[in-house]
Design a protein around this motif. Structure first.
Motif, PDB file in Angstrom:
ATOM      1  N   ALA A  41       1.155  -1.514  -0.256  1.00 31.41           N
ATOM      2  CA  ALA A  41       0.153  -0.038  -0.367  1.00 31.41           C
ATOM      3  C   ALA A  41       0.736   1.131  -0.153  1.00 31.41           C
ATOM      4  CB  ALA A  41      -0.969  -0.137   1.211  1.00 31.41           C
ATOM      5  N   LEU A  44       2.931   1.530  -3.417  1.00 27.23           N
ATOM      6  CA  LEU A  44       1.545   1.846  -4.743  1.00 27.23           C
ATOM      7  C   LEU A  44       1.844   2.955  -4.702  1.00 27.23           C
ATOM      8  CD1 LEU A  44       0.444  -1.739  -4.893  1.00 27.23           C
ATOM      9  CD2 LEU A  44       2.305  -0.987  -5.944  1.00 27.23           C
ATOM     10  N   TYR A  82      -5.560  -3.800  -6.413  1.00 30.16           N
ATOM     11  CA  TYR A  82      -5.472  -3.241  -7.177  1.00 30.16           C
ATOM     12  C   TYR A  82      -6.057  -3.870  -9.073  1.00 30.16           C
ATOM     13  CZ  TYR A  82      -2.593  -2.320  -3.182  1.00 30.16           C
ATOM     14  OH  TYR A  82      -2.410  -1.861  -2.026  1.00 30.16           O
ATOM     15  N   GLU A  84      -6.327  -2.208 -11.355  1.00 31.40           N
ATOM     16  CA  GLU A  84      -5.411  -1.805 -12.418  1.00 31.40           C
ATOM     17  C   GLU A  84      -4.016  -2.136 -13.062  1.00 31.40           C
ATOM     18  OE1 GLU A  84      -4.367   0.164  -9.039  1.00 31.40           O
ATOM     19  OE2 GLU A  84      -5.914   0.194  -9.784  1.00 31.40           O
ATOM     20  N   ILE A  85      -3.438  -2.522 -11.301  1.00 28.60           N
ATOM     21  CA  ILE A  85      -1.854  -3.549 -12.375  1.00 28.60           C
ATOM     22  C   ILE A  85      -2.165  -4.723 -12.939  1.00 28.60           C
ATOM     23  CG2 ILE A  85      -0.148  -4.098 -11.251  1.00 28.60           C
ATOM     24  CD1 ILE A  85      -0.001  -2.053  -8.471  1.00 28.60           C
TER      25      ILE A  85
END
Length: 136
Positions: A41, A44, A82, A84-85
């Protein structure tokens, strides 16, 4: 954007990252597995990461090691937190052995080669470099 790699373990996780051009893998950190989510966290939030490469723990015969179940659970949670990763798997067989061999070739002393945090970080970098070479 960078690519992050995790050499996932039940006690500790080795982490590596690419440069922003995604050309070179560098060992980044070794984190206790229980603190991995907090570490992720924080990292990122500071760094732009496009992809996560997770080591796939298989035996020499290609069967899953006992840690593989924990890796799958980690991947599921990561994908939810996450989305989007992009997630990728990379076979990690012998990365720790290769890390120790690299440390020896670099002239590191025996005490340094026994430092598991160093080994995990270098193993993650090797895992990520393998991924980079295979995708080219």
């Amino acid at each position: 954007m960078r690519i992050l790699a995790i050499d996932y373990g039940t006690k500790k996780c080795g982490l590596a990252v690419t440069d922003p051009l995604q050309l070179i893998a560098t060992g980044l950190d070794t984190v206790p597995t229980g603190k991995l989510w907090d570490w992720l966290a924080d990292y990122l939030a500071r760094e732009a990461v496009s992809d996560l490469v997770v080591g796939e723990s298989l035996t020499a015969s290609g069967e899953a090691n006992p840690v593989q179940g924990a890796i799958v659970g980690f991947e599921r949670k990561f994908a939810k937190l996450y989305p989007e990763i992009a997630l990728h798997r990379q076979e990690e067989y012998r990365t720790s052995v290769r890390a120790r061999e690299s440390m020896l070739a670099m002239g590191m002393k025996k005490k340094q080669r026994r430092d598991k945090t160093q080994v995990d970080r270098i193993a993650a970098a090797l895992l990520l470099q393998d991924y980079l070479e295979e995708r080219r």
